[in-house]
Design an enzyme around this catalytic site. Structure first.
Site, PDB file in Angstrom:
ATOM      1  N   ASN A   1     -10.189  -0.056   0.186  1.00  0.00           N
ATOM      2  CA  ASN A   1      -8.723   0.031   0.167  1.00  0.00           C
ATOM      3  C   ASN A   1      -8.222  -0.585  -1.143  1.00  0.00           C
ATOM      4  O   ASN A   1      -8.336  -1.798  -1.341  1.00  0.00           O
ATOM      5  CB  ASN A   1      -8.183  -0.727   1.383  1.00  0.00           C
ATOM      6  CG  ASN A   1      -6.676  -0.692   1.482  1.00  0.00           C
ATOM      7  OD1 ASN A   1      -5.985  -0.344   0.527  1.00  0.00           O
ATOM      8  ND2 ASN A   1      -6.161  -1.077   2.635  1.00  0.00           N
TER       9      ASN A   1
ATOM     10  N   CYS B   1       0.817  -1.229   0.000  1.00  0.00           N
ATOM     11  CA  CYS B   1       0.000   0.000   0.000  1.00  0.00           C
ATOM     12  C   CYS B   1       0.847   1.274   0.000  1.00  0.00           C
ATOM     13  O   CYS B   1       0.316   2.359  -0.212  1.00  0.00           O
ATOM     14  CB  CYS B   1      -0.957  -0.008   1.175  1.00  0.00           C
ATOM     15  SG  CYS B   1      -2.012  -1.459   1.208  1.00  0.00           S
TER      16      CYS B   1
ATOM     17  N   HIS C   1      -2.755   7.132   2.517  1.00  0.00           N
ATOM     18  CA  HIS C   1      -3.284   5.877   1.969  1.00  0.00           C
ATOM     19  C   HIS C   1      -4.716   5.684   2.453  1.00  0.00           C
ATOM     20  O   HIS C   1      -5.010   5.810   3.643  1.00  0.00           O
ATOM     21  CB  HIS C   1      -2.386   4.723   2.421  1.00  0.00           C
ATOM     22  CG  HIS C   1      -2.986   3.379   2.164  1.00  0.00           C
ATOM     23  ND1 HIS C   1      -3.530   3.035   0.948  1.00  0.00           N
ATOM     24  CD2 HIS C   1      -3.129   2.287   2.971  1.00  0.00           C
ATOM     25  CE1 HIS C   1      -3.986   1.796   1.015  1.00  0.00           C
ATOM     26  NE2 HIS C   1      -3.755   1.325   2.234  1.00  0.00           N
TER      27      HIS C   1
HETATM   28  O1  UT7 Z   1      -3.462  -1.059   3.875  1.00  0.00           O
HETATM   29  C1  UT7 Z   1      -3.530  -1.407   5.233  1.00  0.00           C
HETATM   30  C2  UT7 Z   1      -4.593  -2.469   5.324  1.00  0.00           C
HETATM   31  N1  UT7 Z   1      -5.177  -2.714   6.567  1.00  0.00           N
HETATM   32  C3  UT7 Z   1      -5.866  -1.837   7.316  1.00  0.00           C
HETATM   33  O2  UT7 Z   1      -5.959  -0.676   7.085  1.00  0.00           O
HETATM   34  C4  UT7 Z   1      -6.577  -2.401   8.507  1.00  0.00           C
HETATM   35  C5  UT7 Z   1      -6.377  -1.622   9.760  1.00  0.00           C
HETATM   36  N2  UT7 Z   1      -7.279  -2.111  10.747  1.00  0.00           N
HETATM   37  C6  UT7 Z   1      -8.600  -1.793  10.750  1.00  0.00           C
HETATM   38  O3  UT7 Z   1      -9.037  -1.030   9.917  1.00  0.00           O
HETATM   39  C7  UT7 Z   1      -9.465  -2.375  11.803  1.00  0.00           C
HETATM   40  O4  UT7 Z   1      -8.671  -3.067  12.752  1.00  0.00           O
HETATM   41  C8  UT7 Z   1     -10.520  -3.353  11.207  1.00  0.00           C
HETATM   42  C9  UT7 Z   1     -11.553  -2.540  10.400  1.00  0.00           C
HETATM   43  C10 UT7 Z   1      -9.879  -4.388  10.323  1.00  0.00           C
HETATM   44  C11 UT7 Z   1     -11.261  -4.063  12.320  1.00  0.00           C
HETATM   45  O5  UT7 Z   1     -11.839  -3.119  13.194  1.00  0.00           O
HETATM   46  P1  UT7 Z   1     -11.715  -3.318  14.756  1.00  0.00           P
HETATM   47  O6  UT7 Z   1     -12.456  -2.206  15.367  1.00  0.00           O
HETATM   48  O7  UT7 Z   1     -10.256  -3.471  15.081  1.00  0.00           O
HETATM   49  O8  UT7 Z   1     -12.516  -4.663  15.002  1.00  0.00           O
HETATM   50  P2  UT7 Z   1     -12.013  -6.055  15.576  1.00  0.00           P
HETATM   51  O9  UT7 Z   1     -11.055  -6.715  14.648  1.00  0.00           O
HETATM   52  O10 UT7 Z   1     -11.611  -5.865  16.995  1.00  0.00           O
HETATM   53  O11 UT7 Z   1     -13.345  -6.887  15.557  1.00  0.00           O
HETATM   54  C12 UT7 Z   1     -14.460  -6.533  16.396  1.00  0.00           C
HETATM   55  C13 UT7 Z   1     -15.573  -7.522  16.159  1.00  0.00           C
HETATM   56  C14 UT7 Z   1     -15.122  -8.986  16.275  1.00  0.00           C
HETATM   57  O12 UT7 Z   1     -16.172  -9.699  16.912  1.00  0.00           O
HETATM   58  P3  UT7 Z   1     -16.091 -10.049  18.478  1.00  0.00           P
HETATM   59  O13 UT7 Z   1     -14.839 -10.860  18.640  1.00  0.00           O
HETATM   60  O14 UT7 Z   1     -16.015  -8.720  19.173  1.00  0.00           O
HETATM   61  O15 UT7 Z   1     -17.354 -10.790  18.719  1.00  0.00           O
HETATM   62  C15 UT7 Z   1     -15.028  -9.440  14.833  1.00  0.00           C
HETATM   63  O16 UT7 Z   1     -15.246 -10.829  14.691  1.00  0.00           O
HETATM   64  O17 UT7 Z   1     -16.104  -7.377  14.851  1.00  0.00           O
HETATM   65  C16 UT7 Z   1     -16.148  -8.653  14.195  1.00  0.00           C
HETATM   66  N3  UT7 Z   1     -15.971  -8.466  12.766  1.00  0.00           N
HETATM   67  C17 UT7 Z   1     -16.985  -8.208  11.936  1.00  0.00           C
HETATM   68  N4  UT7 Z   1     -18.309  -8.110  12.137  1.00  0.00           N
HETATM   69  C18 UT7 Z   1     -19.077  -7.824  11.074  1.00  0.00           C
HETATM   70  C19 UT7 Z   1     -14.803  -8.464  12.046  1.00  0.00           C
HETATM   71  N5  UT7 Z   1     -15.077  -8.218  10.759  1.00  0.00           N
HETATM   72  C20 UT7 Z   1     -16.404  -8.057  10.650  1.00  0.00           C
HETATM   73  C21 UT7 Z   1     -17.276  -7.776   9.581  1.00  0.00           C
HETATM   74  N6  UT7 Z   1     -18.592  -7.679   9.829  1.00  0.00           N
HETATM   75  N7  UT7 Z   1     -16.832  -7.592   8.317  1.00  0.00           N
END
Ligand code: UT7
Length: 321
Positions: free
Chosen positions: A278, A115, A248
């Site tokens: 993204n 990225c 980005h």
């Molecule tokens: O180019 C760089 C590429 N990467 C990035 O930019 C990613 C950077 N990170 C992020 O943007 C965030 O960490 C994410 C958007 C990926 C995730 O957000 P978060 O607030 O860190 O959520 P999390 O991973 O802590 O997940 C929270 C909950 C989990 O459920 P439980 O364990 O709390 O029950 C996940 O299983 O959200 C759940 N979850 C979803 N629910 C609905 C994860 N993905 C999804 C989804 N839909 N797509």
């Protein structure tokens, strides 16, 4: 003899025709528009057709950039394509783009910094032009990340989309690229990767993107802040001198947190991730092109372009348009 600098003289971008909304994804996986919008700001993404490759998307973006620059493909003497989703193992996507543009002989190569790829490619092209050996570079970010997503993994599949962005960079007696910094730390290679390769006709490892989302989030906000400040120091400028910040486009929360750390008003941040997700190396030139075409970024403006991604890699370039 006067010094040689490089300037962006044209921008272009391209998104495939197939639009996939968050509601569309919610029909096939356990997710919702509410979750995706709240956690990422993404509302939709575009997905390439099965026979559409990175070089096809790059070709469309490059044509748009050349038209906006008032240049023809035969003026170009350097083609740099930033991509992590090349058409083939080889030849490079840059060589395939050169063929599609119908030109022969100029230098053409791919650059892989995930990225951060576009910022790496722009800084590289700037140095080639400053050397005096090249006068007109086509710098492209093009990706089909839909091909490396595990569509059963809601934690990653909802985040990415396909697309391409391009700029034309020419030699000039006044500076356009005011400064740039590039960094990498391979110690963080595990937090965002596609840990597979092709060997003996088989995929060894995994062909799918895997990520520790929270680790990536924290890393990105920290280094986007540091890279912008380091670039400003290099240029002898301050945050108040920046007209627009284009980091980005990964997640609106990352963009807002970066602006806050830098003490910048969020109205100065160009945000397009809501429209296309993204798109990895394509995201920065895509956002720049949108902001140029809608009249926000104007000639004379100072724009901070920033990349961060797998590797881990990060960097920034301060550009006077
Ligand atoms: O180019 C760089 C590429 N990467 C990035 O930019 C990613 C950077 N990170 C992020 O943007 C965030 O960490 C994410 C958007 C990926 C995730 O957000 P978060 O607030 O860190 O959520 P999390 O991973 O802590 O997940 C929270 C909950 C989990 O459920 P439980 O364990 O709390 O029950 C996940 O299983 O959200 C759940 N979850 C979803 N629910 C609905 C994860 N993905 C999804 C989804 N839909 N797509």
């Amino acid at each position: 003899m006067s010094r040689i600098y490089s300037r962006i003289v044209g921008t272009g971008s391209y998104l495939p025709a197939k639009l996939v909304t968050n509601d569309d994804l919610a029909k096939t996986m356990d997710t919702s528009d509410e979750w995706i919008s709240a956690r990422t700001g993404i509302r939709q993404r575009y997905i390439a057709e099965p026979d559409q490759t990175s070089s096809d998307l790059a070709f469309e973006a490059a044509k748009n950039a050349l038209v906006s620059a008032g240049k023809s493909a035969s003026d170009v003497d350097l083609i740099l394509v930033a991509t992590s989703t090349p058409d083939f193992v080889f030849p490079s996507t840059a060589c395939l783009l050169q063929k599609k543009l119908g030109v022969h002989g100029c230098a053409a190569f791919d650059l892989q910094a995930v990225c951060s790829g576009f910022v790496y490619a722009l800084a590289t092209a700037d140095k080639f032009i400053r050397s005096g050996q090249h006068k007109c570079a086509l710098v492209v970010g093009a990706e089909v990340f839909s091909r490396i997503l595990d569509w059963n993994d809601r934690g990653t599949a909802v985040l990415f989309g396909d697309g391409a962005g391009a700029v034309v960079l020419t030699a000039d007696s006044t500076p356009g690229i005011l400064g740039s910094v590039l960094h990498a730390d391979g110690a963080y290679s595990d937090i965002l990767s596609v840990p597979g390769n092709v060997c003996g006709g088989k995929v060894i490892g995994s062909p799918f993107l895997q990520m520790d989302g929270q680790a990536v989030f924290k890393f990105a906000v920290r280094v986007l802040d540091e890279a912008a400040r380091e670039t400003l120091d290099q240029c002898g400028l301050t945050i108040a001198d920046i007209d627009w910040l284009i980091p980005h486009q990964a997640n609106v929360r990352i963009l807002e947190a970066t602006a806050k750390r830098l003490g910048m008003d969020s109205s100065k941040v160009i945000i397009t991730v809501d429209r296309h997700g993204n798109t990895s190396a394509a995201s920065v030139p895509l956002a720049l092109d949108v902001a140029v075409r809608d009249g926000r970024v104007r000639p004379g403006h100072k724009v901070m372009l920033e990349g961060v991604g797998g590797g881990f890699t990060w960097g920034a370039a301060l550009v006077q348009m």
